[in-house]
Enzyme design. Sequence first.
Site: not given
Length: 185
Positions: A136-137, A94, A140
Site C-alpha cells: 500500500h505504501e 488510507c 504511494h
Amino acid sequence: MIVPINIYSDDVLRQQALPLEGVDKEVEELLGNMFETMYSAPGIGLAAPQVGRSLRLLVLDISCMREYANVKPMVVINPEIVAVKGYRSMEEGCLSLPGLQGDVVRPSSISLNYRDEHFEGQNAEFSGLLARVLQHEIDHLDGRLFVDRLQKKERRKVQKELDALASGRFIASYPVVLPVKVNKA
C-alpha cells in the site's frame, strides 16, 4: 513534529517519487516527523508523498495490533518488490483518503529489496498484514492510491466519497493539506 497529510487529488500523490541517495539530518528529521504524524493520526503506515515530499521513503508500525505486537517499526527507503506469491482481498483505508475504505486484492507475500534507516541494503520476505501495508505504501511512491486497485463495481460505490474528498467536503481528525487546483488558461 506533526505535519499535515496531503489529501486525495493532490498532485504530489500522483507523482513517481524520487529515490534517496543517502540519509542525512534532513531525512532523519523527516522520518521523525513521519512517525509522529502517523502515530498521531493514528495510522499504521505513511509514505513521504503523503506529507508532501516526493521521495521513495515510507514508515510503518503495525505493533498496535495484538497479533503483530512483536513487529518493530520499520523505515523503508527505495523499496523494490522483486517477487510475489498468492493473492488475497482485504479492506484497506488510507490517511490521504479519510473515511474511505475498500476491498483490494494484493499479493499475500512479497520479497522486498530496500534500504533501512541507516541506508543499509536489505532483502526480506514479508507476508500477511505487513506485506499488505508495505505494498500500500509503495503504491504511494509510484503515484498510485488504493482506490486505483478497486474493482469497477467497488470504485463506483466510492466515487461520491472521492468527489467529496477532491472538493474538500470531508472530516479528518488530523491536520491535512487541501489540494489546490491551478486553473490552466
